[in-house]
Design a protein around this motif. Structure first.
Motif, PDB file in Angstrom:
ATOM      1  N   UNK A   1       0.839  -1.191   0.000  1.00 53.74           N
ATOM      2  CA  UNK A   1       0.000   0.000   0.000  1.00 53.74           C
ATOM      3  C   UNK A   1       0.877   1.246   0.000  1.00 53.74           C
ATOM      4  N   UNK A   2       0.281   2.362  -0.259  1.00 50.24           N
ATOM      5  CA  UNK A   2       0.893   3.671  -0.138  1.00 50.24           C
ATOM      6  C   UNK A   2      -0.221   4.681   0.074  1.00 50.24           C
ATOM      7  N   UNK A   3       0.035   5.824   0.690  1.00 49.76           N
ATOM      8  CA  UNK A   3       1.337   6.329   1.129  1.00 49.76           C
ATOM      9  C   UNK A   3       1.919   5.519   2.277  1.00 49.76           C
ATOM     10  N   UNK A   4       3.246   5.627   2.469  1.00 49.96           N
ATOM     11  CA  UNK A   4       3.861   4.985   3.631  1.00 49.96           C
ATOM     12  C   UNK A   4       3.380   5.670   4.909  1.00 49.96           C
ATOM     13  N   UNK A   5       3.836   5.170   6.072  1.00 50.89           N
ATOM     14  CA  UNK A   5       3.255   5.679   7.300  1.00 50.89           C
ATOM     15  C   UNK A   5       4.182   6.018   8.440  1.00 50.89           C
ATOM     16  N   UNK A   6       5.429   5.533   8.417  1.00 46.21           N
ATOM     17  CA  UNK A   6       6.188   5.542   9.667  1.00 46.21           C
ATOM     18  C   UNK A   6       6.749   6.899  10.065  1.00 46.21           C
ATOM     19  N   UNK A   7       6.553   7.936   9.252  1.00 44.33           N
ATOM     20  CA  UNK A   7       6.971   9.286   9.645  1.00 44.33           C
ATOM     21  C   UNK A   7       5.823  10.133  10.198  1.00 44.33           C
ATOM     22  N   UNK A   8       4.593   9.689  10.054  1.00 45.26           N
ATOM     23  CA  UNK A   8       3.454  10.480  10.518  1.00 45.26           C
ATOM     24  C   UNK A   8       3.423  10.481  12.043  1.00 45.26           C
ATOM     25  N   UNK A   9       3.555  11.660  12.636  1.00 47.40           N
ATOM     26  CA  UNK A   9       3.524  11.772  14.088  1.00 47.40           C
ATOM     27  C   UNK A   9       2.077  11.965  14.563  1.00 47.40           C
ATOM     28  N   UNK A  10       1.912  12.129  15.848  1.00 54.44           N
ATOM     29  CA  UNK A  10       0.570  12.143  16.430  1.00 54.44           C
ATOM     30  C   UNK A  10      -0.359  13.121  15.733  1.00 54.44           C
TER      31      UNK A  10
END
Length: 308
Positions: free
Chosen positions: A116-125
Motif C-alpha cells: 500500500x501507499x502512502x507509507x506511514x512511519x513518519x506520521x507523528x501524532x
C-alpha cells in the motif's frame, strides 16, 4: 498455512508532483514483482475512523480532511502532498494493516504483506511528514493490543530513515517494543541510540553512511534479535522499507537484495520461535523502482517460505 497480500487500487490514486520520489510507479512495480507469487490476495478495506483514532486525535483527522483538494495537489510541507485520492489511499493502507492483523491472529494465514501507499512511519501524532499521513504500523500494533487484547507487540522498522512517527505514536505504550535501524545522519534527524521510550520500549540502531549488509547482519544478530527474544512479542509488525538498498537515491547505505532476504528470513525464524510465526509487514520506503521491486519480492518470498 499461507501468506496474504493486501492491496487496493485506491493506493494508486494518491498522486504526488512529477519527479517526486514517492510516486504511483512504486506500488505498480511492487505489484508487478509479486504478480506470480502464490499468495492469498485480499482487497484492502477502508479503515474505520476508530482505527485512526487509536493513535491520532480527531482534530488531526479533521485537519487532513479540510486540507484534501478536490482537484490537483496540495503541499502539506516541502515533502508531503495530498491529491483528491490521498485520504482514501491512506485509509486503505491502515485498513490493510488492520485486516492483516485480524487474519494473522485468527490463523487464517501465517503472515501478511500490505502493498500500500502512502507509507506511514513518519506520521507523528498530529503532524503529517515524510510522505506519510497516518502511522500505519503503529495503528496496526494498537489494534492488536486494544482490539485483540495482546499483551506484547513488537514493531521492527528497517527502512533507511528513522521511523520517528512510529516512535512518537508508541513512545508511551509499554506493551509495544519499537526497534528501528536507520542511517544517521539522515533525514529526519531523529533516532539517537539513547532515545529509549517512556518505558524502555524503544531501541534505535543508527547506522553510519555506507554501512553494508555484513555490518547490518552483525548489529541485528547481537542487538535487535536479543531484544526481541527478551520482549517475547505475541505478534511482530514490520515497517518494510527497502531504501537501505545500495541503488536507492535518497540514502547512502549499501545493502543488497540478499540482505533484505536474510533479514526477513531471520525475523521469520524468530517469529516462529516466539509467536507462532505471526508477522504483519507493511510497505514503507524504497525509491529506486527496480531495487524496490527486487527487494520487496525477496521479502515476500521469505514470508511465503516461512508460511509453508
Amino acid at each position: 498455512m499461507a501468506t496474504a497480500l493486501l492491496t487496493h487500487a485506491d493506493c494508486l490514486t494518491h498522486e504526488t508532483p512529477p519527479g517526486h520520489p514517492e510516486q504511483v510507479a512504486r506500488l505498480e512495480h511492487v505489484l508487478h514483482a509479486l504478480a506470480r507469487l502464490d499468495l492469498v490476495r485480499v482487497t484492502a478495506p477502508l479503515a474505520a475512523e476508530d482505527d485512526i483514532l487509536r493513535a491520532h486525535p480527531a482534530t488531526y483527522l479533521a485537519d487532513l480532511r479540510r486540507a484534501l483538494p478536490t482537484e490537483g495537489r496540495r503541499a502539506l510541507d516541502a515533502d508531503t502532498w495530498m491529491s483528491a485520492g490521498s485520504l482514501d489511499a491512506a485509509f486503505r493502507a491502515v485498513g490493510a494493516a488492520v485486516r492483516a492483523v485480524d487474519m494473522v491472529l485468527a490463523g487464517d494465514v501465517k503472515n501478511a504483506f500490505c502493498a500500500t501507499r502512502p507509507p506511514g512511519h513518519h506520521a507523528e501524532t498530529d503532524t503529517p511528514m515524510g510522505f506519510c499521513l497516518f502511522g500505519t504500523a503503529a495503528l496496526a500494533a494498537k489494534h492488536a493490543l486494544d482490539h485483540h487484547g495482546l499483551k506484547r507487540v513488537a514493531v521492527v522498522d528497517f527502512d533507511v530513515h528513522h521511523g520517528n512517527g512510529t516512535q512518537d505514536l508508541l513512545w508511551d505504550e509499554r506493551r509495544a517494543l519499537v526497534i528501528s535501524s536507520h542511517q544517521m545522519p539522515l533525514w529526519p534527524g531523529s533516532g539517537n541510540s539513547d532515545d529509549d521510550g517512556a518505558y524502555d520500549n524503544v531501541m534505535n540502531l543508527p547506522l553510519r553512511p555506507e554501512t553494508g549488509g555484513d555490518e547490518m547482519r552483525q548489529i541485528y544478530q547481537t542487538q535487535a534479535f536479543a531484544r526481541l527474544r527478551a520482549f517475547k512479542p505475541e505478534l511482530i509488525i514490520l515497517s518494510a522499507g527497502f531504501d537501505a538498498h545500495r541503488e536507492d537515491p535518497l540514502a547512502q547505505l549499501n545493502w543488497k537484495t540478499d540482505d533484505f532476504r536474510w533479514l526477513t528470513g531471520e525475523l521469520c525464524l524468530i517469529a516462529q520461535e516466539l509467536c507462532q510465526g505471526r508477522i504483519v509487514s507493511t510497505l514503507e520506503g524504497g525509491y529506486d523502482l527496480n531495487a524496490l521491486a527486487d527487494a520487496a519480492k525477496a521479502h515476500v518470498e521469505e514470508l511465503i517460505k516461512a508460511a509453508t
